[in-house]
Motif scaffolding. Structure first.
Motif, short mmCIF file in Angstrom:
data_model
loop_
_atom_site.label_atom_id
_atom_site.label_comp_id
_atom_site.label_asym_id
_atom_site.label_seq_id
_atom_site.Cartn_x
_atom_site.Cartn_y
_atom_site.Cartn_z
N GLY A 233 -18.92 62.65 104.43
CA GLY A 233 -17.76 62.32 105.24
C GLY A 233 -16.71 61.54 104.48
N GLY A 234 -15.48 61.69 104.90
CA GLY A 234 -14.38 60.95 104.28
C GLY A 234 -13.40 61.85 103.59
N PRO A 235 -12.80 61.35 102.49
CA PRO A 235 -11.78 62.15 101.79
C PRO A 235 -12.33 63.51 101.35
CG PRO A 235 -11.86 59.91 100.93
CD PRO A 235 -13.02 60.06 101.87
N ALA A 236 -11.42 64.48 101.24
CA ALA A 236 -11.80 65.84 100.85
C ALA A 236 -12.59 65.84 99.55
CB ALA A 236 -10.55 66.70 100.70
N GLY A 237 -13.62 66.65 99.52
CA GLY A 237 -14.42 66.76 98.31
C GLY A 237 -15.56 67.72 98.47
N PRO A 238 -16.21 68.05 97.36
CA PRO A 238 -17.33 68.98 97.41
C PRO A 238 -18.62 68.28 97.83
CG PRO A 238 -16.97 68.26 95.16
CD PRO A 238 -15.88 67.62 95.99
N LEU A 239 -19.58 69.08 98.22
CA LEU A 239 -20.93 68.57 98.45
C LEU A 239 -21.62 68.48 97.09
CD1 LEU A 239 -22.00 70.78 101.51
CD2 LEU A 239 -20.98 68.51 101.52
N PRO A 240 -22.68 67.69 96.98
CA PRO A 240 -23.42 67.68 95.72
C PRO A 240 -23.93 69.08 95.39
CG PRO A 240 -24.10 65.84 97.11
CD PRO A 240 -23.21 66.72 97.95
N PRO A 241 -24.01 69.43 94.11
CA PRO A 241 -24.49 70.77 93.74
C PRO A 241 -25.85 71.07 94.35
CG PRO A 241 -23.68 69.58 91.82
CD PRO A 241 -23.69 68.60 92.96
#
Length: 196
Positions: free
Chosen positions: A98-106
């Motif tokens: 949750g929070g700022p836009a970003g990828p999930l961990p690989p």
């Protein structure tokens, strides 16, 4: 005396007017967190719940469909198509991401259902790391409404709620990465195709 949770806040907006009393939730929809987690468990692991708690009419194809859409990232959706800037990979994935836009961990997939209303955030999730054979279920609800005014669209989601849920998910994920396991989970049913 009402049970906790039936009346929330100090005031609320209704039709543009400030009503100076708690908002009454006693006639609103309600599902307990354990019930929501049991529904998710029944979709993901139907054989692990008692027969009477299973969805009797669902076929294996139905279960695959539900698992796929519970874990699909917005960019993987064909219908509808989502703009990646508006709907990043962590959109509607509060726990762990949750929070700022970003990828999930690989290697991580999150099978979840979220809720966001009146200052409440909920995430009911099954988180799997397909690369490291780690899995766990986690559900959480947080109320983030410092001004205690409901229905005013001024909640503390970005400053308090999303960071808390992200950090909670990360703490459990880090613990699970380190925890010794006697049995390696079979995550085969969760290795789904999203390009169909």
């Amino acid at each position: 005396m009402p049970r906790w949770g039936e009346k929330i806040g100090n005031s609320y907006l209704e039709g543009g007017r400030l009503i100076s009393k708690p908002m009454d939730f006693s006639q609103k929809n309600f599902a307990s967190l354990p019930d929501l987690q049991n529904v998710l468990r029944a979709i993901l692991f139907p054989e692990a719940v008692p027969q009477k708690q299973r969805f009797q009419q669902l076929t294996e194809k139905d279960y695959v469909f539900l698992r796929r859409y519970l874990s699909m990232l917005p960019r993987e959706s064909q219908h509808p198509r989502y703009n990646a800037k508006e709907f990043p990979d962590n959109y509607a994935k509060f726990l762990l991401a949750g929070g700022p836009a970003g990828p999930l961990p690989p290697g991580v997939r999150i099978f979840n259902k979220i809720g966001q209303a009146y200052g409440f955030l909920i995430d009911n999730a099954y988180i799997v790391d397909l690369d490291r054979n780690v899995e766990f279920m986690l559900a959480a609800v947080i109320y983030v409404n410092a001004d205690e005014v409901l229905n005013d669209d001024h909640y503390d989601y970005d400053t308090e709620g999303f960071p808390f849920l992200r950090n909670l998910g990360r703490a459990v994920y880090q613990h699970e990465l380190q925890r010794p396991r006697r049995h390696v989970p079979d995550l085969g049913r969760f290795r789904l195709r999203y390009d169909e």
